[in-house]
Design an enzyme around this catalytic site. Structure first.
Site, short mmCIF file in Angstrom:
data_model
loop_
_atom_site.label_atom_id
_atom_site.label_comp_id
_atom_site.label_asym_id
_atom_site.label_seq_id
_atom_site.Cartn_x
_atom_site.Cartn_y
_atom_site.Cartn_z
N HIS A 110 5.42 6.15 11.52
CA HIS A 110 4.91 5.97 10.15
C HIS A 110 3.89 7.09 9.94
O HIS A 110 2.67 6.87 9.95
CB HIS A 110 4.26 4.59 10.04
CG HIS A 110 3.91 4.14 8.65
ND1 HIS A 110 3.98 4.96 7.54
CD2 HIS A 110 3.48 2.93 8.19
CE1 HIS A 110 3.61 4.28 6.48
NE2 HIS A 110 3.30 3.05 6.84
N ARG B 187 0.81 -1.23 0.00
CA ARG B 187 0.00 0.00 0.00
C ARG B 187 0.84 1.28 0.00
O ARG B 187 0.60 2.19 -0.77
CB ARG B 187 -0.89 0.07 1.26
CG ARG B 187 -2.18 -0.66 1.16
CD ARG B 187 -2.57 -1.11 2.55
NE ARG B 187 -1.58 -2.09 2.98
CZ ARG B 187 -1.72 -3.39 2.80
NH1 ARG B 187 -2.82 -3.86 2.31
NH2 ARG B 187 -0.77 -4.22 3.14
N THR B 188 1.81 1.33 0.91
CA THR B 188 2.53 2.59 1.09
C THR B 188 3.31 2.95 -0.17
O THR B 188 3.26 4.06 -0.67
CB THR B 188 3.48 2.49 2.30
OG1 THR B 188 2.70 2.07 3.42
CG2 THR B 188 4.14 3.82 2.62
N ARG C 17 11.56 3.86 3.54
CA ARG C 17 11.10 2.86 4.51
C ARG C 17 12.30 2.00 4.87
O ARG C 17 13.05 1.54 3.99
CB ARG C 17 10.00 1.99 3.92
CG ARG C 17 9.80 0.74 4.78
CD ARG C 17 8.54 0.00 4.49
NE ARG C 17 7.37 0.77 4.88
CZ ARG C 17 6.15 0.25 4.90
NH1 ARG C 17 5.95 -1.00 4.56
NH2 ARG C 17 5.13 1.00 5.25
N LYS D 296 25.37 -6.29 -1.92
CA LYS D 296 26.83 -6.41 -2.03
C LYS D 296 27.52 -5.67 -0.89
O LYS D 296 28.72 -5.43 -0.93
CB LYS D 296 27.31 -5.84 -3.37
CG LYS D 296 26.68 -6.50 -4.57
CD LYS D 296 27.17 -5.82 -5.85
CE LYS D 296 26.43 -6.35 -7.07
NZ LYS D 296 26.67 -5.50 -8.25
#
Ligand code: NCD
Length: 302
Positions: A133, A55-56, A105, A83
């Site tokens: 959030h 969703r975000t 995020r 890496k």
């Protein structure tokens, strides 16, 4: 406002301005076809998801496009992080490509703050560890405000895995700033140690908790964060902390139900409740695009 890193310390006026702007976008999006804008045309927004999201990420992407901006997507799994490249090196390299903003995020609390300190660009926190959030809480608040007319005096219950939830924290800060009363219901092992400092009412009995609220935000049990050790068993958790029709039948008034997603159906919420007429879960998702448009517009439009 230069960044949006969290709702802690954000004023009621700033929150109200974002929600008002989001509502203007919500009406535009509800037209068919959705009305789009070009206020951010020529801008490029980097969507940096070091942790999974449905969703975000998609709603930030849509929000940027609906304002005329373009997006580049960074996904941890297919990047040079594999890496051994560090977060800050990754960000510095993206910045060297002349972008205009970062949406971040990350599974570490504070990751967005670290980036904001180092970068010249506006940073939007799309969820950092168990910390904040902010856009999720803003979209929850928009959904609640549009359902009830006002947040002031509204009684909101947040239930479930509070300990691991950045959604809970941002909602507690934002809702209290807007004059709502916040109560929590969770097993004591799923509450933060300093919960007394949050200015909320605590319940451990769900039937009692649902008697004294107007809406409930149900949280996902975050099984990937080793939640298993915090509860005796999934069965017992579900028995005492799942929002079911049986629990709701103890109320005489209807209870509006929110969930940030993704849901564990039949764990923290029953399918019957999630899919019921009192569920605002898909309204939240629609509000999410409008809220993210409002945030991008606020931070990026000149
Ligand atoms: C939440 C998140 O990732 O913080 N989901 C979301 O953004 N809609 C909640 C969760 O993962 O349970």
């Amino acid at each position: 406002m230069r960044h949006l890193l969290g709702l802690y310390g954000v004023s009621a006026d700033d929150i109200r301005a974002i929600l008002d702007e989001a509502n203007r976008f919500l009406s535009a999006l509800q037209q068919s076809p959705p009305q789009t804008f070009n206020t951010l045309s020529g801008k490029t927004i980097a969507l940096c998801f070091f942790e999974n999201s449905t969703r975000t990420r998609i709603s930030f992407d849509l929000a940027a496009r609906r304002l005329g901006a373009s997006t580049v997507n960074f996904t941890a799994l297919t990047s040079s992080l594999q890496k051994g490249e560090t977060l800050l090196d990754t960000i510095a390299n993206l910045e060297a490509m002349n972008l205009d903003a970062f949406v971040i995020r990350h599974s570490d609390s504070g990751a967005a703050h670290v980036v904001a300190k180092r970068s010249k660009l506006p940073v939007i926190n799309a969820g950092d560890g168990a910390h904040e959030h902010p856009t999720q809480a803003l979209l929850d608040m928009l959904t609640l405000r549009n359902t009830f007319g006002s947040l002031s005096g509204l009684r909101v219950l947040i239930m479930g895995d509070i300990l691991h939830s950045r959604v809970a924290r941002s909602n507690i800060f934002g809702l209290r700033t807007m004059g709502a009363h916040v109560s929590l219901c969770a097993p004591p092992t799923l509450l933060p140690a300093n919960i007394d400092e949050f200015g909320v009412t605590l319940y451990t009995n769900l039937e009692r908790a649902v008697q004294s609220c107007d809406a409930a935000i149900v949280l996902r049990l975050q099984l990937e964060r080793e939640t298993a050790g915090f509860i005796p068993s999934l069965r017992e958790y579900t028995r005492f902390f799942s929002l079911t029709e049986e629990v709701l039948s103890k109320r005489d008034k209807k209870l509006f139900v929110l969930h940030p997603g993704p849901m564990n159906r039949e764990v923290e919420i029953s399918s019957a409740v999630a899919d019921s007429r009192q569920s605002l879960i898909l309204e939240q998702v629609t509000s999410g695009v409008a809220v993210r448009m409002a945030v991008l517009q606020t931070l990026l439009a000149n």
